[in-house]
Write a protein that holds these residues in place. Structure first.
Motif, mmCIF file in Angstrom:
data_model
loop_
_atom_site.group_PDB
_atom_site.id
_atom_site.type_symbol
_atom_site.label_atom_id
_atom_site.label_comp_id
_atom_site.label_asym_id
_atom_site.label_seq_id
_atom_site.Cartn_x
_atom_site.Cartn_y
_atom_site.Cartn_z
ATOM 1 N N ALA A 13 33.068 36.391 44.567
ATOM 2 C CA ALA A 13 32.756 35.287 45.348
ATOM 3 C C ALA A 13 33.936 34.834 46.215
ATOM 4 C CB ALA A 13 32.161 34.200 44.925
ATOM 5 N N PHE A 14 34.135 35.253 47.566
ATOM 6 C CA PHE A 14 35.287 34.812 48.371
ATOM 7 C C PHE A 14 34.800 33.617 49.109
ATOM 8 C CE2 PHE A 14 35.943 39.435 48.395
ATOM 9 C CZ PHE A 14 37.196 39.638 47.859
ATOM 10 N N MET A 15 35.768 32.548 49.137
ATOM 11 C CA MET A 15 35.632 31.242 49.736
ATOM 12 C C MET A 15 36.902 31.047 50.702
ATOM 13 S SD MET A 15 34.083 29.658 46.419
ATOM 14 C CE MET A 15 34.415 31.093 45.476
ATOM 15 N N MET A 16 36.573 30.891 51.991
ATOM 16 C CA MET A 16 37.749 30.350 52.957
ATOM 17 C C MET A 16 37.636 29.107 53.465
ATOM 18 S SD MET A 16 37.738 33.891 55.201
ATOM 19 C CE MET A 16 38.062 35.674 54.450
ATOM 20 N N ASP A 17 38.865 28.419 53.707
ATOM 21 C CA ASP A 17 38.876 27.128 54.435
ATOM 22 C C ASP A 17 39.699 27.207 55.649
ATOM 23 O OD1 ASP A 17 37.899 24.556 54.897
ATOM 24 O OD2 ASP A 17 39.810 23.851 53.989
ATOM 25 N N LYS A 18 39.277 26.515 56.835
ATOM 26 C CA LYS A 18 40.115 26.341 57.959
ATOM 27 C C LYS A 18 39.940 27.560 58.736
ATOM 28 C CE LYS A 18 41.222 22.187 56.840
ATOM 29 N NZ LYS A 18 40.336 22.128 56.001
ATOM 30 N N ALA A 65 30.926 44.911 43.435
ATOM 31 C CA ALA A 65 31.638 45.871 43.179
ATOM 32 C C ALA A 65 31.419 47.039 42.024
ATOM 33 C CB ALA A 65 32.977 45.268 42.907
ATOM 34 N N GLN A 66 31.934 48.019 42.242
ATOM 35 C CA GLN A 66 32.088 49.257 40.917
ATOM 36 C C GLN A 66 30.461 49.752 40.878
ATOM 37 O OE1 GLN A 66 35.872 48.049 39.655
ATOM 38 N NE2 GLN A 66 34.505 49.646 39.035
ATOM 39 N N GLY A 71 36.164 36.304 40.505
ATOM 40 C CA GLY A 71 35.510 37.453 40.068
ATOM 41 C C GLY A 71 34.556 37.100 38.744
ATOM 42 N N PHE A 72 33.420 37.735 38.590
ATOM 43 C CA PHE A 72 32.421 37.756 37.853
ATOM 44 C C PHE A 72 31.943 38.766 37.433
ATOM 45 C CE2 PHE A 72 32.081 33.855 40.215
ATOM 46 C CZ PHE A 72 32.088 33.040 39.522
ATOM 47 N N GLY A 119 32.507 34.590 33.853
ATOM 48 C CA GLY A 119 33.737 34.008 34.610
ATOM 49 C C GLY A 119 33.589 32.694 35.114
ATOM 50 N N PRO A 120 34.497 32.290 36.108
ATOM 51 C CA PRO A 120 35.001 33.071 37.124
ATOM 52 C C PRO A 120 36.433 33.520 36.572
ATOM 53 C CG PRO A 120 35.332 30.772 37.656
ATOM 54 C CD PRO A 120 34.355 30.610 36.597
ATOM 55 N N ILE A 121 36.949 34.582 37.123
ATOM 56 C CA ILE A 121 38.383 34.917 36.898
ATOM 57 C C ILE A 121 38.873 34.575 38.059
ATOM 58 C CG2 ILE A 121 40.064 36.790 36.443
ATOM 59 C CD1 ILE A 121 38.444 36.020 34.154
ATOM 60 N N ASP A 122 39.988 33.924 38.459
ATOM 61 C CA ASP A 122 40.770 33.370 39.558
ATOM 62 C C ASP A 122 41.505 34.586 40.104
ATOM 63 O OD1 ASP A 122 42.471 32.138 41.424
ATOM 64 O OD2 ASP A 122 42.989 30.663 39.983
#
Ligand code: 13P
Ligand code: 13P
Ligand code: MG
Ligand code: MG
Ligand code: MG
Length: 370
Positions: free
Chosen positions: A127-132, A245-246, A300-301, A310-313
């Motif tokens: 899971a990607f999360m963006m700010d600004k 992925a994978q 990451g999960f 997870g999550p793994i940071d």
């Protein structure tokens, strides 16, 4: 066994300014989602944040566009807003642009990325999360991951990837979409998605030759544009994406590789500037310098029977230090130019900011030329 994953986010108030989310908002959100898990509506959940955006990651069996799930997210944001108002957080309720929920959270302000898929023997999810920044900021990395063999070795050495993928691209200004197959349509894809404020990758699908179900996406990106809903500047459309992925899809490291370069995105201060996208750890997921620079986190999960293991940071790693360092150098370099383009966004993009209000004040002072 099909599982649905919904990542729904909103800015319901920042502390201080637009920098980060108060822990009490996350606690409240966790409470609401725990209750829904208890009742059996959710299989599992995680509450995260990047910058001032509160992120609800939920797994369930309800499919996408489920009224129950969207209502849960909306009511969770409302409950968090109530606290944000009590604490007088900045921009309390900022992204909740409607008074009442009516069946689907789309078009109400929050950003949504959700997908339903058959859980594989090993189900890797990022899971990607963006700010600004804005949804088009995912064009570059998603292109690199699913279409560029210089990024993704699997596109040339893995028999399951060699045929490529199908990209669903939206024209978010005219509300149209197109499906492009890669590598066949590679140049056509790039001719569109390089214009990232207009054309946005919405989903990526496996091709016919893939053993994976063809209607189950490998990627989904939130594409909500706040300006089009509010008709005025109410902050940036800070986007999120889910990437699987994978096993028939790019490897985890191929999914993360594009972020080794702090590529330029639009957003940053007042949603009005180009700046580098800096990959950061959860701990550094706050926006400070000039309300930025724009940041991205990656959670990451592995998914097990619908549960998030997870999550793994994933960006909490020295492997991304150089990307961060370059981002800071680019930030210095661009900041020197202050209000001048291309640090400031071009006029078409400034129309979605607060600048038109200033231009209006000048209208009567302009004189016609011969
Ligand atoms: P391991 O041998 O560490 O499992 O690595 C496998 C791989 O293909 C990494 O890209
Ligand atoms: P957000 O969309 O993250 O609230 O940013 C708004 C802004 O104008 C920052 O300077
Ligand atoms: Mg904000
Ligand atoms: Mg934000
Ligand atoms: Mg925003």
């Amino acid at each position: 066994e099909k599982v649905s994953v919904s990542l729904i986010k909103a800015d319901v108030g920042g502390i201080p300014g637009h920098s980060t989310v108060h822990p009490k908002l996350k606690e409240k959100a966790s409470e609401c989602l725990a209750e829904a898990k208890e009742k059996g509506l959710l299989v599992d959940y995680r509450v995260l944040h990047v910058g001032d955006d509160l992120q609800l990651l939920m797994s369930h069996r309800k499919g996408i566009d489920s009224e129950e799930i969207h209502k849960l997210a909306w009511e969770t944001f409302e409950a968090a807003t109530k606290i944000a108002k009590e604490l007088k957080l900045h921009g309390a309720g900022q992204d909740l642009l409607s008074d009442a929920f009516s069946g689907n959270i789309k078009g109400m302000g929050p950003g949504i990325a959700e997908m339903e898929f058959t859980e594989r023997g090993s189900e890797t999810l990022v899971a990607f999360m963006m700010d600004k920044t804005e949804p088009g900021s995912f064009n570059f990395p998603i292109y690199k991951i699913f279409a560029d063999p210089f990024n993704t070795a699997g596109l040339i050495i893995d028999p399951l990837l060699i045929d490529g993928f199908i990209f669903e691209v939206w024209n978010i200004k005219e509300r149209k979409r197109i499906f492009l197959k890669c590598p066949e349509d590679l140049y056509l894809l790039l001719s569109l998605i390089g214009a990232k404020s207009k054309y946005v990758i919405k989903r990526v699908f496996p091709k016919d030759s893939s053993p994976l179900p063809k209607d189950e996406p490998a990627v989904v990106v939130s594409t909500e544009k706040l300006f089009f809903i509010a008709e005025k500047y109410v902050g940036k459309d800070d986007p999120v994406a889910l990437v699987r992925a994978q096993s028939g899809l790019p490897a985890l490291g191929e999914v993360l590789e594009p972020f080794s370069v702090p590529y330029l995105v639009s957003g940053w201060m007042r949603g009005s500037h180009n700046g580098p996208l800096m990959p950061v750890s959860f701990k550094d997921a706050q926006c400070t310098r000039f309300d930025g620079p724009p940041r991205v986190i990656a959670a990451g999960f592995q998914i097990s029977h619908g549960n998030f293991i997870g999550p793994i940071d994933l960006f909490d790693d020295p492997a991304f230090d150089l990307s961060r360092k370059k981002a800071l150098e680019l930030a210095d370099y661009l900041r020197v130019q202050g209000p001048f383009e291309p640090h400031r966004l071009p006029p078409e993009e400034m129309e979605y900011t607060t600048l038109p209000g200033v231009l209006k004040k000048l209208e009567t002072r302009f004189e016609e030329l011969e």
